[in-house]
Design an enzyme around this catalytic site. Structure first.
Site, PDB file in Angstrom:
ATOM      1  N   HIS A  72       0.850  -1.204   0.000  1.00 26.60           N
ATOM      2  CA  HIS A  72       0.000   0.000   0.000  1.00 26.60           C
ATOM      3  C   HIS A  72       0.876   1.242   0.000  1.00 26.60           C
ATOM      4  O   HIS A  72       1.801   1.343   0.796  1.00 26.60           O
ATOM      5  CB  HIS A  72      -0.921   0.014   1.223  1.00 26.60           C
ATOM      6  CG  HIS A  72      -2.121  -0.865   1.081  1.00 26.60           C
ATOM      7  ND1 HIS A  72      -3.322  -0.596   1.698  1.00 26.60           N
ATOM      8  CD2 HIS A  72      -2.315  -2.011   0.383  1.00 26.60           C
ATOM      9  CE1 HIS A  72      -4.202  -1.541   1.385  1.00 26.60           C
ATOM     10  NE2 HIS A  72      -3.602  -2.418   0.598  1.00 26.60           N
ATOM     11  N   TYR A 200      -9.055   5.633   7.783  1.00 21.90           N
ATOM     12  CA  TYR A 200      -9.147   5.966   9.207  1.00 21.90           C
ATOM     13  C   TYR A 200     -10.137   7.121   9.316  1.00 21.90           C
ATOM     14  O   TYR A 200      -9.898   8.191   8.745  1.00 21.90           O
ATOM     15  CB  TYR A 200      -7.787   6.411   9.755  1.00 21.90           C
ATOM     16  CG  TYR A 200      -6.758   5.299   9.892  1.00 21.90           C
ATOM     17  CD1 TYR A 200      -5.987   4.890   8.807  1.00 21.90           C
ATOM     18  CD2 TYR A 200      -6.542   4.678  11.121  1.00 21.90           C
ATOM     19  CE1 TYR A 200      -5.046   3.880   8.943  1.00 21.90           C
ATOM     20  CE2 TYR A 200      -5.593   3.669  11.267  1.00 21.90           C
ATOM     21  CZ  TYR A 200      -4.855   3.273  10.174  1.00 21.90           C
ATOM     22  OH  TYR A 200      -3.916   2.273  10.313  1.00 21.90           O
ATOM     23  N   PRO A 292      -3.950   0.242  18.802  1.00 23.37           N
ATOM     24  CA  PRO A 292      -3.736  -0.238  17.426  1.00 23.37           C
ATOM     25  C   PRO A 292      -3.817   0.849  16.344  1.00 23.37           C
ATOM     26  O   PRO A 292      -3.492   0.574  15.192  1.00 23.37           O
ATOM     27  CB  PRO A 292      -4.846  -1.279  17.237  1.00 23.37           C
ATOM     28  CG  PRO A 292      -5.860  -0.987  18.273  1.00 23.37           C
ATOM     29  CD  PRO A 292      -5.157  -0.334  19.413  1.00 23.37           C
ATOM     30  N   LYS A 296       1.310  -0.205  15.048  1.00 27.03           N
ATOM     31  CA  LYS A 296       2.719  -0.293  15.427  1.00 27.03           C
ATOM     32  C   LYS A 296       3.101  -1.521  16.254  1.00 27.03           C
ATOM     33  O   LYS A 296       4.289  -1.852  16.364  1.00 27.03           O
ATOM     34  CB  LYS A 296       3.109   0.965  16.238  1.00 27.03           C
ATOM     35  CG  LYS A 296       3.156   2.227  15.407  1.00 27.03           C
ATOM     36  CD  LYS A 296       4.433   2.283  14.569  1.00 27.03           C
ATOM     37  CE  LYS A 296       4.358   3.241  13.430  1.00 27.03           C
ATOM     38  NZ  LYS A 296       4.190   2.639  12.094  1.00 27.03           N
ATOM     39  N   TYR A 384       4.219   6.330   9.821  1.00 29.12           N
ATOM     40  CA  TYR A 384       3.346   5.188   9.544  1.00 29.12           C
ATOM     41  C   TYR A 384       4.111   4.079   8.813  1.00 29.12           C
ATOM     42  O   TYR A 384       3.924   2.894   9.110  1.00 29.12           O
ATOM     43  CB  TYR A 384       2.139   5.641   8.714  1.00 29.12           C
ATOM     44  CG  TYR A 384       1.035   4.606   8.651  1.00 29.12           C
ATOM     45  CD1 TYR A 384       0.139   4.454   9.705  1.00 29.12           C
ATOM     46  CD2 TYR A 384       0.891   3.773   7.537  1.00 29.12           C
ATOM     47  CE1 TYR A 384      -0.872   3.502   9.663  1.00 29.12           C
ATOM     48  CE2 TYR A 384      -0.119   2.815   7.479  1.00 29.12           C
ATOM     49  CZ  TYR A 384      -0.995   2.692   8.544  1.00 29.12           C
ATOM     50  OH  TYR A 384      -1.995   1.737   8.495  1.00 29.12           O
TER      51      TYR A 384
HETATM   52  P1  RFL Z   1       1.852 -11.981  21.507  1.00 26.27           P
HETATM   53  O1  RFL Z   1       1.381 -12.031  20.101  1.00 26.27           O
HETATM   54  O2  RFL Z   1       0.875 -11.595  22.569  1.00 26.27           O
HETATM   55  O3  RFL Z   1       2.460 -13.402  21.844  1.00 26.27           O
HETATM   56  C1  RFL Z   1       2.841 -13.772  23.147  1.00 26.27           C
HETATM   57  C2  RFL Z   1       2.818 -15.280  23.246  1.00 26.27           C
HETATM   58  O4  RFL Z   1       3.244 -15.675  24.564  1.00 26.27           O
HETATM   59  C3  RFL Z   1       2.378 -16.675  25.068  1.00 26.27           C
HETATM   60  N1  RFL Z   1       2.410 -16.638  26.538  1.00 26.27           N
HETATM   61  C4  RFL Z   1       3.048 -17.535  27.293  1.00 26.27           C
HETATM   62  N2  RFL Z   1       3.762 -18.622  26.977  1.00 26.27           N
HETATM   63  C5  RFL Z   1       4.278 -19.343  28.011  1.00 26.27           C
HETATM   64  N3  RFL Z   1       4.094 -19.031  29.322  1.00 26.27           N
HETATM   65  C6  RFL Z   1       3.401 -17.942  29.682  1.00 26.27           C
HETATM   66  N4  RFL Z   1       3.232 -17.625  30.954  1.00 26.27           N
HETATM   67  C7  RFL Z   1       2.837 -17.139  28.644  1.00 26.27           C
HETATM   68  N5  RFL Z   1       2.095 -16.003  28.644  1.00 26.27           N
HETATM   69  C8  RFL Z   1       1.848 -15.713  27.346  1.00 26.27           C
HETATM   70  C9  RFL Z   1       1.021 -16.324  24.473  1.00 26.27           C
HETATM   71  O5  RFL Z   1       0.149 -17.440  24.445  1.00 26.27           O
HETATM   72  C10 RFL Z   1       1.404 -15.839  23.081  1.00 26.27           C
HETATM   73  O6  RFL Z   1       1.416 -16.877  22.128  1.00 26.27           O
HETATM   74  O7  RFL Z   1       3.094 -10.984  21.665  1.00 26.27           O
HETATM   75  P2  RFL Z   1       4.287 -10.624  20.626  1.00 26.27           P
HETATM   76  O8  RFL Z   1       4.868 -11.878  20.044  1.00 26.27           O
HETATM   77  O9  RFL Z   1       5.155  -9.673  21.332  1.00 26.27           O
HETATM   78  O10 RFL Z   1       3.544  -9.899  19.402  1.00 26.27           O
HETATM   79  C11 RFL Z   1       2.923  -8.650  19.572  1.00 26.27           C
HETATM   80  C12 RFL Z   1       1.742  -8.494  18.606  1.00 26.27           C
HETATM   81  O11 RFL Z   1       0.916  -9.635  18.716  1.00 26.27           O
HETATM   82  C13 RFL Z   1       0.925  -7.220  18.875  1.00 26.27           C
HETATM   83  O12 RFL Z   1       1.767  -6.143  19.155  1.00 26.27           O
HETATM   84  C14 RFL Z   1       0.041  -6.825  17.663  1.00 26.27           C
HETATM   85  O13 RFL Z   1      -0.943  -7.796  17.417  1.00 26.27           O
HETATM   86  C15 RFL Z   1      -0.646  -5.473  17.907  1.00 26.27           C
HETATM   87  N6  RFL Z   1      -1.565  -5.083  16.832  1.00 26.27           N
HETATM   88  C16 RFL Z   1      -1.091  -4.544  15.655  1.00 26.27           C
HETATM   89  N7  RFL Z   1       0.241  -4.411  15.448  1.00 26.27           N
HETATM   90  C17 RFL Z   1       0.716  -3.929  14.249  1.00 26.27           C
HETATM   91  O14 RFL Z   1       1.927  -3.820  14.110  1.00 26.27           O
HETATM   92  N8  RFL Z   1      -0.121  -3.577  13.210  1.00 26.27           N
HETATM   93  C18 RFL Z   1      -1.474  -3.687  13.338  1.00 26.27           C
HETATM   94  O15 RFL Z   1      -2.184  -3.417  12.361  1.00 26.27           O
HETATM   95  C19 RFL Z   1      -2.004  -4.153  14.605  1.00 26.27           C
HETATM   96  N9  RFL Z   1      -3.324  -4.273  14.777  1.00 26.27           N
HETATM   97  C20 RFL Z   1      -2.944  -5.237  17.011  1.00 26.27           C
HETATM   98  C21 RFL Z   1      -3.807  -4.801  15.943  1.00 26.27           C
HETATM   99  C22 RFL Z   1      -3.477  -5.779  18.173  1.00 26.27           C
HETATM  100  C23 RFL Z   1      -4.848  -5.890  18.295  1.00 26.27           C
HETATM  101  N10 RFL Z   1      -5.344  -6.483  19.493  1.00 26.27           N
HETATM  102  C24 RFL Z   1      -6.214  -7.572  19.533  1.00 26.27           C
HETATM  103  C25 RFL Z   1      -4.715  -6.115  20.744  1.00 26.27           C
HETATM  104  C26 RFL Z   1      -5.174  -4.911  16.072  1.00 26.27           C
HETATM  105  C27 RFL Z   1      -5.705  -5.438  17.256  1.00 26.27           C
HETATM  106  C28 RFL Z   1      -7.211  -5.493  17.352  1.00 26.27           C
HETATM  107  C1  PHB Z   2      -5.996  -4.346  10.873  1.00 23.33           C
HETATM  108  O1  PHB Z   2      -6.148  -4.562   9.653  1.00 23.33           O
HETATM  109  O2  PHB Z   2      -6.297  -5.194  11.730  1.00 23.33           O
HETATM  110  C2  PHB Z   2      -5.477  -3.032  11.322  1.00 23.33           C
HETATM  111  C3  PHB Z   2      -4.996  -2.138  10.391  1.00 23.33           C
HETATM  112  C4  PHB Z   2      -4.520  -0.906  10.803  1.00 23.33           C
HETATM  113  C5  PHB Z   2      -4.532  -0.578  12.136  1.00 23.33           C
HETATM  114  C6  PHB Z   2      -4.992  -1.490  13.077  1.00 23.33           C
HETATM  115  C7  PHB Z   2      -5.476  -2.716  12.670  1.00 23.33           C
HETATM  116  O3  PHB Z   2      -4.084   0.649  12.528  1.00 23.33           O
END
Ligand code: RFL
Ligand code: PHB
Length: 389
Positions: A72, A200, A292, A296, A384
């Site tokens: 994109h 957005y 989110p 980032k 971004y």
């Molecule tokens: P994770 O993905 O939470 O993985 C951690 C893992 O550790 C396990 N765990 C354990 N294992 C053993 N013993 C324990 N005591 C444990 N406790 C936990 C868990 O089961 C899990 O498998 O962390 P990690 O790897 O640091 O990754 C981070 C990302 O997942 C997170 O920052 C992103 O998903 C955030 N996020 C977004 N980030 C972006 O860069 N771009 C996006 O567009 C974006 N959109 C989002 C998002 C997060 C969202 N939510 C649900 C919070 C959109 C949403 C809605």
């Molecule tokens: C997504 O597609 O889940 C998404 C995209 C952009 C954001 C957050 C989530 O800023």
């Protein structure tokens, strides 16, 4: 069991770190509380920064991303039913890749399987021991048996609710937090996206985001009160509300369908200083959380993993700890810039309870400033698409 680096958590941070270290001949064991299927069911991030894309390619997990991901070169901001485009490429020469976190994680699991690394699933009661000594170890329960892994380093990649950060004594870490007074209700739907680029939307009824995963899979979010429940939202109610918040020209053409996932995520900014305690290092959500809005979270996890993997390569390859000693400071400098950007974009685009008319006018004029200023657009594009690491 013995390994050089014990990694807690098999989310994107843990798997990518394991991938990069093993490629450099450093042994790892990844210890995960859930099953692989559970990890792959979590619908999360969708936008990869340019630097993340590069690092995934270097880690040997870029093939499917390059084939199926969508580059994109801009996004849309909308307010007062008017939308305008922020072009990234013309401002900073970079673009992002729309490719779901689920797919990144799947590719990493696959690559780890091919490399023959050890990932332990369903590890219960994980505990970290002697982390400030030269001989740290991890214990856990697996299939009813007590297990122990001895190692040189432990890396906490276990997300915000994990055990690793809590292992650092509370008087040795400083935590910074902002909890926002709203959440995001998100749905995934097997329908073509509303727009070819993300939208957005700032709206008097609350923020909305139109995103996507591919040409027939859309991801939409709307701002909801913190105490709202998924059960309160039928698909029909969600689509009605989304249409009210997106620009009319987009809503008129919006294709709706049955949701295949629906969930509410709270919004929070959080940073733990330090990201290192003795021979324990933290990466990703274990050390910091961003709302989110700026996309980032996953990208910060990737830059942490980059810094730490380079530091460990230097430790084992050149017998120097210079990068390890600098890790926390180096990673935190980048983390705080992403914390700032995502806080700023969240504040700009959401409707806050008790928001005054003055604050509303400030939002409107700032959005108008971005719409009309090349300098403002350049700042948005640079942040971004991702600051360098
Ligand atoms: P994770 O993905 O939470 O993985 C951690 C893992 O550790 C396990 N765990 C354990 N294992 C053993 N013993 C324990 N005591 C444990 N406790 C936990 C868990 O089961 C899990 O498998 O962390 P990690 O790897 O640091 O990754 C981070 C990302 O997942 C997170 O920052 C992103 O998903 C955030 N996020 C977004 N980030 C972006 O860069 N771009 C996006 O567009 C974006 N959109 C989002 C998002 C997060 C969202 N939510 C649900 C919070 C959109 C949403 C809605
Ligand atoms: C997504 O597609 O889940 C998404 C995209 C952009 C954001 C957050 C989530 O800023």
């Amino acid at each position: 069991m013995r390994t050089q680096v014990a990694i807690i958590g098999a989310g994107p941070s843990g798997l990518l770190l394991s991938q990069l270290l093993n490629k450099s001949g450093i042994s790892t064991i990844v210890i995960e509380r859930q099953t692989k299927d559970y990890v792959l069911k979590r619908i999360r991030a969708g936008v990869l920064e340019a630097g993340t894309v590069e690092l995934l390619r270097r880690a040997g997990v870029g093939t499917r991303m390059d084939k199926e991901g969508q580059p994109h070169e801009g996004f849309f901001l909308s307010a007062q039913n008017r939308q305008f485009r922020v072009p990234f490429t013309q401002h900073c020469g970079k673009r992002v890749m729309v490719y779901g976190q689920t797919e990144v994680t799947k590719d990493l699991y696959e690559a780890q399987h091919i490399m023959g690394t050890t990932i332990i699933e369903l590890a219960q009661d994980v505990a970290l021991h002697d982390v400030t000594s030269a001989k740290p170890f991890v214990t856990y329960q697996h299939e009813g048996h007590a297990q122990r892994i001895d190692c040189d380093f432990i890396v906490g990649c276990d997300g915000f609710h994990g055990v690793s950060r809590q292992t650092i004594p509370s008087n040795q870490r400083k935590e910074f937090e902002r909890v926002y007074p709203f959440g995001w209700l998100g749905i995934l739907s097997q329908t073509p996206p509303a727009s070819h680029e993300l939208i957005y939307a700032n709206h008097s009824r609350g923020f909305a985001l139109a995103s996507m995963r591919n040409s027939n899979l859309s991801r939409y979010y709307i701002q909801v009160p913190l105490d709202d429940k998924v059960e309160n939202w039928s698909d029909a109610a969600f689509w009605d509300e989304l249409k009210l918040r997106l620009p009319d020209e987009v809503s008129a053409k919006l294709i709706i369908g049955t949701s295949i996932e629906k969930s509410i995520a709270p919004l929070r900014s959080f940073v733990c200083e330090t990201m290192r305690w003795g021979n324990l290092f933290l990466c990703g959500d274990a050390a910091h959380i961003v709302p989110p809005t700026g996309a980032k979270g996953l990208n910060l996890a990737v830059s942490d993993v980059h810094y730490l993997s380079e530091a460990m390569k230097q430790h084992y390859g050149q017998k120097s700890d210079a990068l390890l000693d600098a890790y926390s400071k180096t990673a935190l400098a980048r983390v705080w810039k992403a914390i700032r950007f995502s806080w700023w974009l969240t504040t700009l685009l959401h409707r806050f309870p008790q928001q005054t008319e003055f604050e509303q006018r400030i939002q409107e004029s700032e959005i108008d400033y971005i719409a009309t200023s090349q300098a403002a657009q350049s700042t948005v594009a640079e942040n971004y698409t991702g600051l360098p690491f």
